[in-house]
Design a protein around this motif. Structure first.
Motif, PDB file in Angstrom:
ATOM      1  N   GLU A 256      59.723  27.078  67.290  1.00  0.00           N
ATOM      2  CA  GLU A 256      60.277  27.483  68.384  1.00  0.00           C
ATOM      3  C   GLU A 256      58.655  28.167  69.145  1.00  0.00           C
ATOM      4  OE1 GLU A 256      63.816  28.070  70.758  1.00  0.00           O
ATOM      5  OE2 GLU A 256      63.343  29.893  69.979  1.00  0.00           O
ATOM      6  N   GLY A 257      57.956  28.710  68.181  1.00  0.00           N
ATOM      7  CA  GLY A 257      56.509  29.437  68.813  1.00  0.00           C
ATOM      8  C   GLY A 257      55.375  28.207  68.681  1.00  0.00           C
ATOM      9  N   LEU A 258      55.539  26.790  68.462  1.00  0.00           N
ATOM     10  CA  LEU A 258      54.417  25.948  68.531  1.00  0.00           C
ATOM     11  C   LEU A 258      53.987  25.687  69.626  1.00  0.00           C
ATOM     12  CD1 LEU A 258      55.873  23.353  65.582  1.00  0.00           C
ATOM     13  CD2 LEU A 258      54.106  25.127  65.565  1.00  0.00           C
ATOM     14  N   PRO A 259      54.776  25.663  70.846  1.00  0.00           N
ATOM     15  CA  PRO A 259      54.010  25.357  72.175  1.00  0.00           C
ATOM     16  C   PRO A 259      53.063  26.656  72.451  1.00  0.00           C
ATOM     17  CG  PRO A 259      56.371  25.030  72.306  1.00  0.00           C
ATOM     18  CD  PRO A 259      56.070  25.685  70.851  1.00  0.00           C
ATOM     19  N   ILE A 260      53.443  27.846  71.835  1.00  0.00           N
ATOM     20  CA  ILE A 260      52.406  28.891  72.142  1.00  0.00           C
ATOM     21  C   ILE A 260      51.099  28.641  71.439  1.00  0.00           C
ATOM     22  CG2 ILE A 260      51.897  31.500  72.053  1.00  0.00           C
ATOM     23  CD1 ILE A 260      55.011  31.740  72.027  1.00  0.00           C
ATOM     24  N   LEU A 261      51.176  28.469  70.228  1.00  0.00           N
ATOM     25  CA  LEU A 261      50.079  27.742  69.427  1.00  0.00           C
ATOM     26  C   LEU A 261      49.384  26.643  70.136  1.00  0.00           C
ATOM     27  CD1 LEU A 261      48.566  27.871  66.887  1.00  0.00           C
ATOM     28  CD2 LEU A 261      50.227  26.241  65.705  1.00  0.00           C
ATOM     29  N   TRP A 262      50.033  25.745  70.801  1.00  0.00           N
ATOM     30  CA  TRP A 262      49.057  24.519  71.283  1.00  0.00           C
ATOM     31  C   TRP A 262      48.494  25.099  72.623  1.00  0.00           C
ATOM     32  CZ3 TRP A 262      52.078  20.206  74.448  1.00  0.00           C
ATOM     33  CH2 TRP A 262      51.285  19.446  74.989  1.00  0.00           C
ATOM     34  N   PHE A 263      49.125  25.998  73.302  1.00  0.00           N
ATOM     35  CA  PHE A 263      48.359  26.547  74.485  1.00  0.00           C
ATOM     36  C   PHE A 263      47.137  27.354  74.004  1.00  0.00           C
ATOM     37  CE2 PHE A 263      47.605  30.746  77.106  1.00  0.00           C
ATOM     38  CZ  PHE A 263      47.356  29.926  78.161  1.00  0.00           C
ATOM     39  N   VAL A 264      47.174  28.181  73.166  1.00  0.00           N
ATOM     40  CA  VAL A 264      46.205  28.613  72.281  1.00  0.00           C
ATOM     41  C   VAL A 264      44.954  27.802  71.826  1.00  0.00           C
ATOM     42  CG1 VAL A 264      45.347  30.242  70.600  1.00  0.00           C
ATOM     43  CG2 VAL A 264      47.190  30.897  71.707  1.00  0.00           C
ATOM     44  N   MET A 265      45.163  26.769  71.040  1.00  0.00           N
ATOM     45  CA  MET A 265      44.399  25.818  70.639  1.00  0.00           C
ATOM     46  C   MET A 265      43.812  25.125  71.969  1.00  0.00           C
ATOM     47  SD  MET A 265      46.073  23.969  67.310  1.00  0.00           S
ATOM     48  CE  MET A 265      47.496  23.303  68.127  1.00  0.00           C
ATOM     49  N   TYR A 266      44.492  24.841  72.942  1.00  0.00           N
ATOM     50  CA  TYR A 266      43.862  24.057  74.373  1.00  0.00           C
ATOM     51  C   TYR A 266      42.989  25.096  74.828  1.00  0.00           C
ATOM     52  CZ  TYR A 266      44.256  21.299  78.428  1.00  0.00           C
ATOM     53  OH  TYR A 266      43.907  20.694  79.560  1.00  0.00           O
ATOM     54  N   VAL A 267      43.270  26.340  75.159  1.00  0.00           N
ATOM     55  CA  VAL A 267      42.459  27.325  75.562  1.00  0.00           C
ATOM     56  C   VAL A 267      41.045  27.458  74.963  1.00  0.00           C
ATOM     57  CG1 VAL A 267      42.086  29.858  76.332  1.00  0.00           C
ATOM     58  CG2 VAL A 267      44.253  28.743  77.038  1.00  0.00           C
ATOM     59  N   THR A 268      41.186  27.383  73.628  1.00  0.00           N
ATOM     60  CA  THR A 268      39.969  27.668  72.825  1.00  0.00           C
ATOM     61  C   THR A 268      39.149  26.521  72.778  1.00  0.00           C
ATOM     62  OG1 THR A 268      41.418  29.018  71.401  1.00  0.00           O
ATOM     63  CG2 THR A 268      39.095  27.970  70.280  1.00  0.00           C
ATOM     64  N   PHE A 269      39.618  25.165  72.705  1.00  0.00           N
ATOM     65  CA  PHE A 269      38.890  23.946  72.768  1.00  0.00           C
ATOM     66  C   PHE A 269      38.336  23.912  74.218  1.00  0.00           C
ATOM     67  CE2 PHE A 269      41.690  22.083  69.304  1.00  0.00           C
ATOM     68  CZ  PHE A 269      40.731  22.301  68.428  1.00  0.00           C
ATOM     69  N   LYS A 270      38.927  24.155  75.224  1.00  0.00           N
ATOM     70  CA  LYS A 270      38.726  24.035  76.825  1.00  0.00           C
ATOM     71  C   LYS A 270      37.440  25.094  77.054  1.00  0.00           C
ATOM     72  CE  LYS A 270      40.592  23.765  81.520  1.00  0.00           C
ATOM     73  NZ  LYS A 270      40.782  22.240  81.499  1.00  0.00           N
ATOM     74  N   THR A 271      37.423  26.087  76.114  1.00  0.00           N
ATOM     75  CA  THR A 271      36.277  27.131  76.433  1.00  0.00           C
ATOM     76  C   THR A 271      35.083  26.851  75.564  1.00  0.00           C
ATOM     77  OG1 THR A 271      37.299  29.021  74.877  1.00  0.00           O
ATOM     78  CG2 THR A 271      37.651  28.891  77.289  1.00  0.00           C
ATOM     79  N   ILE A 272      35.126  26.047  74.679  1.00  0.00           N
ATOM     80  CA  ILE A 272      34.035  25.822  73.719  1.00  0.00           C
ATOM     81  C   ILE A 272      32.935  24.952  74.440  1.00  0.00           C
ATOM     82  CG2 ILE A 272      33.263  24.479  71.697  1.00  0.00           C
ATOM     83  CD1 ILE A 272      35.990  25.188  70.355  1.00  0.00           C
TER      84      ILE A 272
END
Length: 272
Positions: A256-272
């Motif tokens: 159930e926490g995987l969407p939160i992980l996806w959001f964190v990954m997306y934000v990380t890749f978006k700021t690189i």
């Protein structure tokens, strides 16, 4: 140590975790299309998710055993009531159009929990439960952000809605597999109908199709595609290793926490 354990259990049992997962999906949509939804709408979705999930999970229990509720259940009851009141307060700060669309998904949620149709709730109709939940999640996290921000719903947005619907269906499969020993046969859940192995294969196929949908969008972003791919691999692995005899918090916390992980990954890749 006991205090931390109790806090964690309350965090899971009071639906805060699932509300954060819904909010993560909500923000992923906003990030994908580069807009900022009103903060009131975000809070409204978060509080509404807590209220709706706790209503579905605990309404019948509280009604039948209101005199003998455990302290933890009473705490969840009070917490849910506070969230519901704040949710009502925020409703007055949303546009009529937003409330109209929220009402559509809200009515679906009520029908999911309350036995209105032929003395049965939607969750009791054979094989329907998982798709009702996916429809509501996809609608709340894809359509509502656009309605609240007064933005046009384009073909790309519809494709994202379908993509999100499929993802949520797959996200629920580990729960469906876990609940095989407890679900009534009349529910005819996917694992009950086609077996665990075929359920996993169907889930992986649905994830592959959701990735394939990305190629039909007019505009795509490398950060989104990369995070979606990684998220799909992790979710696919979670489905693959799912079994009836799961660790206590495998589905209710990790999956159930995987969407939160996806959001964190997306934000990380978006700021690189």
């Amino acid at each position: 140590m006991n205090f931390l354990r109790d806090v964690f259990r309350f965090y899971i049992s009071s639906s805060i975790h699932v509300a954060l997962a819904v909010l993560a999906f909500f923000f992923i949509t906003a990030l994908e299309y580069n807009f900022k939804p009103p903060i009131t709408t975000s809070a409204f979705i978060f509080l509404g998710t807590i209220s709706a999930y706790n209503f579905v999970k605990y309404a019948s229990i509280a009604g039948l055993h209101h005199r003998s509720l455990t302290n933890s259940l009473r705490a969840i009851q009070v917490f849910s009531a506070i969230c519901f009141l704040l949710w009502i307060f925020l409703a007055f700060h949303l546009s009529f159009t937003t409330l109209l669309f929220v009402a559509l998904f809200g009515v679906t949620t009520v029908l999911y929990a309350v036995p209105i149709i032929q003395h049965r709730s939607l969750r009791m109709f054979s094989g329907l439960k998982i798709f009702v939940v996916a429809f509501v999640w996809a609608g709340i996290t894809v359509i509502i952000p656009f309605i609240a921000s007064e933005l046009a719903i384009t073909t790309d947005v519809i494709l994202t809605f379908i993509q999100r619907f499929l993802i949520v269906v797959v996200l629920i499969l580990p729960f469906e597999i876990r609940d095989i020993p407890y679900d009534a046969l009349a529910l005819k859940t996917i694992p009950q109908q086609i077996g665990i192995k075929n359920t996993k294969n169907a889930g992986l196929a649905a994830l592959a199709f959701s990735l394939f949908i990305e190629f039909f969008k007019k505009t795509s972003e490398v950060a989104y595609i990369t995070s979606l791919l990684l998220f799909s691999i992790i979710l696919g692995l979670a489905v693959f290793i799912s079994k009836k005899d799961q660790k206590r918090y495998f589905s209710s916390f990790l999956v159930e926490g995987l969407p939160i992980l996806w959001f964190v990954m997306y934000v990380t890749f978006k700021t690189i």
